[in-house]
Design an enzyme around this catalytic site. Structure first.
Site, PDB file in Angstrom:
ATOM      1  N   GLU A  45      47.792  39.544  40.526  1.00  0.00           N
ATOM      2  CA  GLU A  45      47.884  40.184  41.636  1.00  0.00           C
ATOM      3  C   GLU A  45      47.066  39.441  42.897  1.00  0.00           C
ATOM      4  O   GLU A  45      45.664  39.526  42.586  1.00  0.00           O
ATOM      5  CB  GLU A  45      47.529  41.817  41.602  1.00  0.00           C
ATOM      6  CG  GLU A  45      47.556  42.524  42.977  1.00  0.00           C
ATOM      7  CD  GLU A  45      47.228  44.144  42.378  1.00  0.00           C
ATOM      8  OE1 GLU A  45      46.892  44.578  41.592  1.00  0.00           O
ATOM      9  OE2 GLU A  45      47.327  44.785  43.512  1.00  0.00           O
ATOM     10  N   LYS A  47      45.309  38.924  46.568  1.00  0.00           N
ATOM     11  CA  LYS A  47      44.809  39.950  47.744  1.00  0.00           C
ATOM     12  C   LYS A  47      44.296  39.009  48.648  1.00  0.00           C
ATOM     13  O   LYS A  47      43.942  37.896  48.772  1.00  0.00           O
ATOM     14  CB  LYS A  47      43.569  40.832  47.017  1.00  0.00           C
ATOM     15  CG  LYS A  47      43.063  41.779  47.986  1.00  0.00           C
ATOM     16  CD  LYS A  47      42.211  43.164  47.448  1.00  0.00           C
ATOM     17  CE  LYS A  47      42.092  44.054  48.190  1.00  0.00           C
ATOM     18  NZ  LYS A  47      41.476  44.999  48.117  1.00  0.00           N
ATOM     19  N   ASP A  78      51.453  43.441  45.840  1.00  0.00           N
ATOM     20  CA  ASP A  78      50.800  44.524  46.538  1.00  0.00           C
ATOM     21  C   ASP A  78      50.940  44.638  48.104  1.00  0.00           C
ATOM     22  O   ASP A  78      50.399  44.017  48.634  1.00  0.00           O
ATOM     23  CB  ASP A  78      49.388  44.964  45.931  1.00  0.00           C
ATOM     24  CG  ASP A  78      48.913  46.431  46.430  1.00  0.00           C
ATOM     25  OD1 ASP A  78      49.181  46.590  47.589  1.00  0.00           O
ATOM     26  OD2 ASP A  78      48.158  46.852  45.497  1.00  0.00           O
ATOM     27  N   HIS A  81      48.129  44.330  50.386  1.00  0.00           N
ATOM     28  CA  HIS A  81      47.232  43.091  50.153  1.00  0.00           C
ATOM     29  C   HIS A  81      47.697  41.786  50.823  1.00  0.00           C
ATOM     30  O   HIS A  81      47.295  40.316  50.580  1.00  0.00           O
ATOM     31  CB  HIS A  81      47.177  42.572  48.798  1.00  0.00           C
ATOM     32  CG  HIS A  81      46.486  43.646  47.776  1.00  0.00           C
ATOM     33  ND1 HIS A  81      46.014  43.354  46.397  1.00  0.00           N
ATOM     34  CD2 HIS A  81      45.891  44.696  47.946  1.00  0.00           C
ATOM     35  CE1 HIS A  81      45.358  44.460  45.942  1.00  0.00           C
ATOM     36  NE2 HIS A  81      45.200  45.147  46.898  1.00  0.00           N
ATOM     37  N   ASP A 113      43.020  48.741  55.914  1.00  0.00           N
ATOM     38  CA  ASP A 113      42.794  49.659  54.384  1.00  0.00           C
ATOM     39  C   ASP A 113      44.281  49.384  53.653  1.00  0.00           C
ATOM     40  O   ASP A 113      45.327  49.095  54.316  1.00  0.00           O
ATOM     41  CB  ASP A 113      42.272  50.945  54.530  1.00  0.00           C
ATOM     42  CG  ASP A 113      41.910  51.393  53.370  1.00  0.00           C
ATOM     43  OD1 ASP A 113      41.597  50.726  52.339  1.00  0.00           O
ATOM     44  OD2 ASP A 113      41.950  52.633  53.300  1.00  0.00           O
ATOM     45  N   ASP A 115      46.446  51.462  49.805  1.00  0.00           N
ATOM     46  CA  ASP A 115      46.245  52.367  48.880  1.00  0.00           C
ATOM     47  C   ASP A 115      46.283  53.627  49.611  1.00  0.00           C
ATOM     48  O   ASP A 115      46.115  54.785  48.566  1.00  0.00           O
ATOM     49  CB  ASP A 115      44.859  52.400  47.957  1.00  0.00           C
ATOM     50  CG  ASP A 115      45.001  50.876  47.207  1.00  0.00           C
ATOM     51  OD1 ASP A 115      46.127  50.465  46.897  1.00  0.00           O
ATOM     52  OD2 ASP A 115      43.940  50.452  46.508  1.00  0.00           O
TER      53      ASP A 115
END
Ligand SMILES: [Mn+2]
Length: 234
Positions: A45, A47, A78, A81, A113, A115
């Site tokens: 993953e 970022k 994700d 990201h 941000d 999540d």
């Protein structure tokens, strides 16, 4: 099995190559241990940045894409990201052309941000559409990645999961004719048709899906009841 390393630097580093070389060597060492590749899909993953690693993130998108391609493992994207104007929905098709599998962390970024609880929003729908349009439901590992301690966690879990399910159902209802309009260069009609789709009675179809699955539409009353009786007593 997902690998994500949140290493980096808050401010301008003096060496960008060294940490990335160490990360590469660490991954090589981890993957040198044999495992059943038909049962375990190792994902990496990427970022872009996070709190404390604003200037340099070791496992960047370029690092992870290249590593995954070289090692023959599965890329994990994700959608929290990436830079705020980048969208994973646009990346899905490219990834599917070059990978047997693609793993997703569906989440909701807000400014810098990530999540936040997944909602039934434009990008969640667009990601689902890209998976369905590519006939890749069996190639994409769909996971969610969110948390929010300011709201009830059970409710958050259901809201996020249902948002992804709604997006997939919505995508499955998209008529094939849209693709034809694009291929025939009929962009005026394509725009009009896509706008028309937005106000189709999707809620009725979602309700029918819940009925067929024998699942209640209302989850909030039970969650609130549990919060009163169990959670608040702890
Ligand atoms: Mn994630």
């Amino acid at each position: 099995m997902n690998i994500w390393i949140p290493d980096g630097y808050k401010d301008i580093p003096a060496d960008r190559l060294g940490p990335r070389r160490r990360f590469k060597e660490s991954l090589d060492e981890i993957l040198s241990i044999p495992y059943d590749k038909s049962k375990v899909f190792v994902c990496l993953e990427s970022k872009v940045f996070g709190i404390g690693v604003e200037s340099y993130t070791v496992g960047s998108s370029e690092f992870c894409m290249n590593y995954v391609a070289r090692a023959g493992i599965t890329p994990l994207m994700d959608n929290g990201h990436y830079h705020p104007t980048e969208v994973v929905s646009d990346k899905v098709s490219s990834m599917l052309l070059f990978n047997d599998h693609l793993a997703l962390h569906i989440t909701r970024p807000v400014r810098w941000d990530s999540d936040h609880v997944v909602l039934y929003d434009d990008e969640t729908r667009e990601i689902a559409k890209e998976i369905v349009r590519a006939d890749a439901l069996d190639k994409v590992f769909i996971a969610t990645d969110y948390f929010d301690a300011s709201i009830n966690r059970i409710s958050a879990w259901i809201t996020g999961m249902r948002s992804v399910q709604k997006a997939l159902l919505y995508a499955l209802l998209e008529p094939e004719s849209l693709r034809n309009l694009q291929n025939e260069g009929r962009f005026t009609e394509l725009m009009a048709a896509q706008e028309e789709l937005k106000i189709m009675p999707f809620g009725d179809i979602w309700q029918e899906y819940l009925n067929r699955e024998n699942v209640a539409a209302d989850y909030i009353s039970e969650v609130m009841d549990y919060e009163k009786k169990v959670l608040e007593a702890r």
